[in-house]
Design a protein around this motif. Structure first.
Motif, PDB file in Angstrom:
ATOM      1  N   GLU A  32      45.009  66.693 112.520  1.00 27.04           N
ATOM      2  CA  GLU A  32      46.044  65.905 112.466  1.00 27.04           C
ATOM      3  C   GLU A  32      46.740  65.850 111.351  1.00 27.04           C
ATOM      4  OE1 GLU A  32      47.171  61.341 113.895  1.00 27.04           O
ATOM      5  OE2 GLU A  32      45.320  61.992 113.898  1.00 27.04           O
ATOM      6  N   ARG A  33      45.931  65.935 110.309  1.00 28.53           N
ATOM      7  CA  ARG A  33      46.645  65.926 108.878  1.00 28.53           C
ATOM      8  C   ARG A  33      47.589  67.200 108.716  1.00 28.53           C
ATOM      9  NH1 ARG A  33      43.457  66.407 103.072  1.00 28.53           N
ATOM     10  NH2 ARG A  33      45.341  66.064 101.686  1.00 28.53           N
ATOM     11  N   LEU A  34      47.105  68.171 109.298  1.00 29.93           N
ATOM     12  CA  LEU A  34      48.006  69.484 109.161  1.00 29.93           C
ATOM     13  C   LEU A  34      49.165  69.267 110.051  1.00 29.93           C
ATOM     14  CD1 LEU A  34      46.605  73.186 109.448  1.00 29.93           C
ATOM     15  CD2 LEU A  34      48.548  72.480 110.585  1.00 29.93           C
ATOM     16  N   SER A  35      48.892  68.730 111.122  1.00 31.89           N
ATOM     17  CA  SER A  35      50.178  68.609 111.988  1.00 31.89           C
ATOM     18  C   SER A  35      51.195  67.408 111.279  1.00 31.89           C
ATOM     19  CB  SER A  35      49.679  67.640 113.356  1.00 31.89           C
ATOM     20  OG  SER A  35      50.752  67.423 114.218  1.00 31.89           O
ATOM     21  N   ASP A  36      50.670  66.532 110.851  1.00 31.23           N
ATOM     22  CA  ASP A  36      51.800  65.677 110.126  1.00 31.23           C
ATOM     23  C   ASP A  36      52.442  66.240 109.086  1.00 31.23           C
ATOM     24  OD1 ASP A  36      50.787  63.612 111.901  1.00 31.23           O
ATOM     25  OD2 ASP A  36      49.552  62.695 110.481  1.00 31.23           O
ATOM     26  N   ALA A  37      51.517  66.952 108.268  1.00 27.52           N
ATOM     27  CA  ALA A  37      52.338  67.615 107.115  1.00 27.52           C
ATOM     28  C   ALA A  37      53.604  68.691 107.758  1.00 27.52           C
ATOM     29  CB  ALA A  37      51.327  68.237 106.386  1.00 27.52           C
ATOM     30  N   VAL A  38      53.354  69.438 108.522  1.00 25.53           N
ATOM     31  CA  VAL A  38      54.082  70.263 109.203  1.00 25.53           C
ATOM     32  C   VAL A  38      55.343  69.671 109.761  1.00 25.53           C
ATOM     33  CG1 VAL A  38      54.630  71.695 111.112  1.00 25.53           C
ATOM     34  CG2 VAL A  38      52.645  71.943 109.955  1.00 25.53           C
ATOM     35  N   ALA A  39      55.240  68.265 110.471  1.00 24.92           N
ATOM     36  CA  ALA A  39      56.166  67.434 110.925  1.00 24.92           C
ATOM     37  C   ALA A  39      57.064  66.917 109.733  1.00 24.92           C
ATOM     38  CB  ALA A  39      55.750  66.243 111.653  1.00 24.92           C
ATOM     39  N   ARG A  40      56.634  66.530 108.567  1.00 28.45           N
ATOM     40  CA  ARG A  40      57.369  66.100 107.617  1.00 28.45           C
ATOM     41  C   ARG A  40      58.353  67.330 107.065  1.00 28.45           C
ATOM     42  NH1 ARG A  40      52.552  63.639 105.991  1.00 28.45           N
ATOM     43  NH2 ARG A  40      52.272  65.353 104.439  1.00 28.45           N
ATOM     44  N   GLU A  41      57.760  68.553 106.886  1.00 27.79           N
ATOM     45  CA  GLU A  41      58.562  69.594 106.534  1.00 27.79           C
ATOM     46  C   GLU A  41      59.722  69.989 107.359  1.00 27.79           C
ATOM     47  OE1 GLU A  41      58.410  71.417 103.528  1.00 27.79           O
ATOM     48  OE2 GLU A  41      56.441  70.921 102.835  1.00 27.79           O
TER      49      GLU A  41
END
Length: 440
Positions: free
Chosen positions: A231-240
């Protein structure tokens, strides 16, 4: 090299990441020394690493720079290449059948062919799964082949030229690129497209303003992007992505795709000029009824831990087209390039052992983590296993370097270290000499 008919015949169907690496390894191990006759079959004449197709679609990679000729690779790696698309199998006579090959004018280039085997390896990869959604086949582009990626790129450039020729106010008449599927392909394509359209305005398209003319949207049925990853990777991508003004529509199931847009079960409609379907994969349809071999609901061939098909020990499968168990209560090996690479490496050793009268090796998948590239903006990922207990989240320059090294690792496996070193220098020179994006 002269091949005698008495040699064991190993036939590999599919020249993707796994199939081509296997052919090269077996050619060097067995073909060069005359211990086996190695044949690779593919419907295309050239190989492009599939994880790069989103860059070809966006125009940030010229496919010709990365293409490798199968005939040339066969000559230098001691195997035989046969052009054709597999359409059938006879397990009784141990033959595969290739459909006739036609030229660009529709005239027959090669007749229907029958190729014998003693050991058959199916490495046919995967194709897009539309789940029977109405309108997808008619109105979407599937990024599962080089021609599809090139077709998308042409449509994108044409749309940008059309927008350049028409003066509009902000938000008026914008064309929308909708990407259905929030997995790695969809996410990476969205970021590459944003970069491409930003660069285009510097190549003489003075009336073309990406922020006014183009909207990029991702639609996914899952509650978040990259659902299978941490989920941390997913959240980082969504922010970008949101920082690039890319719209994200999560928890939205597509009901149908029409000529004018994408229709959701919720009632939402996204008017769209170009629609890309990247929402799932399955093995090729013809595997479902291939001379009695066992397949699952995704047409994948069911194999045992030695990568042998469940109903015929002379037939093996690797890569996306096989359903390979990881262990009791665990899901099958995921359809990733690293899976195909690991299976090709093990099977090369296994088949050599089999010719020596030794037992086959068991395949054990090692998850080395996941990396997602967002073009020049960022790269994020998680590293597994040997790096630490559990996973380590990485981003920025280190993640970018590791993503780049994945491709280089494949090139080394196929072309050798020296040729990969030379091609890397050539790529560096091309980046200076050529436009940053492909404009035709």
């Amino acid at each position: 090299m002269h091949v005698t008919a008495s040699l064991p015949r190993i036939t590999i169907v599919g020249g993707g990441a796994g199939g081509l690496e296997l052919a090269v390894r077996l050619g060097k191990r067995l073909g060069k020394s005359g211990k086996a006759d190695i044949t690779l079959v593919d419907a295309s004449r050239t190989h492009v690493w599939k994880p790069l197709l989103h860059q070809v679609a966006a125009g940030t990679l010229d496919s010709h720079a990365d293409e490798r000729e199968y005939f040339a690779l066969a000559r230098s790696n001691h195997f035989t290449f046969r052009l054709g698309r597999m359409e059938g199998l006879s397990r009784r006579s141990k033959e595969i059948f290739l459909a006739p090959v036609q030229d660009e004018n529709g005239e027959e280039l090669l007749p229907r062919q029958a190729i014998p085997y003693d050991t058959l390896v199916l490495a046919l990869g995967s194709q897009t799964n539309d789940f029977g959604t109405p309108g997808v086949r008619e109105h979407c582009i599937m990024l599962d082949s080089l021609p599809a990626a090139q077709r998308f790129h042409e449509k994108l450039i044409n749309s940008c030229l059309r927008a350049q020729a028409t003066s509009r106010s902000a938000g008026e008449g914008r064309f929308t690129v909708t990407i259905i599927g929030g997995g790695a392909t969809g996410v990476e394509l969205a970021a590459e497209l944003h970069m491409t359209t930003s660069i285009l305005s510097s190549y003489g398209l003075r009336n073309f303003h990406p922020e006014k003319e183009i909207k990029i949207a991702i639609v996914d049925a899952a509650p978040r992007l990259l659902q299978m990853l941490p989920e941390r990777l997913s959240d980082a991508v969504a922010r970008e992505l949101r920082g690039m003004a890319i719209e994200i529509h999560s928890n939205e199931q597509v009901q149908q795709v029409s000529k004018t847009g994408v229709h959701m079960v919720s009632g939402k409609v996204l008017p769209s000029s170009i629609v890309v379907w990247a929402a799932g994969i399955k093995a090729p349809e013809f595997l479902k009824d291939l001379d009695g071999l066992e397949t699952n609901r995704l047409n994948q061939l069911v194999v045992n831990p030695q990568l042998q098909s469940s109903r015929d020990p002379a037939i093996f499968a690797i890569g996306d087209c096989c359903a390979c168990p990881q262990g009791e209560g665990l899901p099958n090996v995921p359809p990733r390039a690293q899976s195909a690479h690991q299976q090709a490496s093990l099977l090369a050793r296994s088949l050599e052992r089999q010719l020596q009268g030794k037992s086959l090796l068991n395949f054990q998948y090692k998850d080395h983590g996941s990396l997602v590239s967002l073009g020049n903006y960022s790269t994020v990922g998680s590293l597994m296993g040997a790096i630490a207990s559990g996973s380590v989240f990485i981003e920025g320059t280190l993640a970018k370097w590791m993503y780049w090294s994945l491709h280089k690792h494949h090139q080394v496996a196929v072309n050798g270290l020296f040729h990969t070193w030379l091609s890397t220098w050539a790529e560096t020179i091309d980046r200076v000499r050529n436009p940053r994006i492909k404009l035709h």
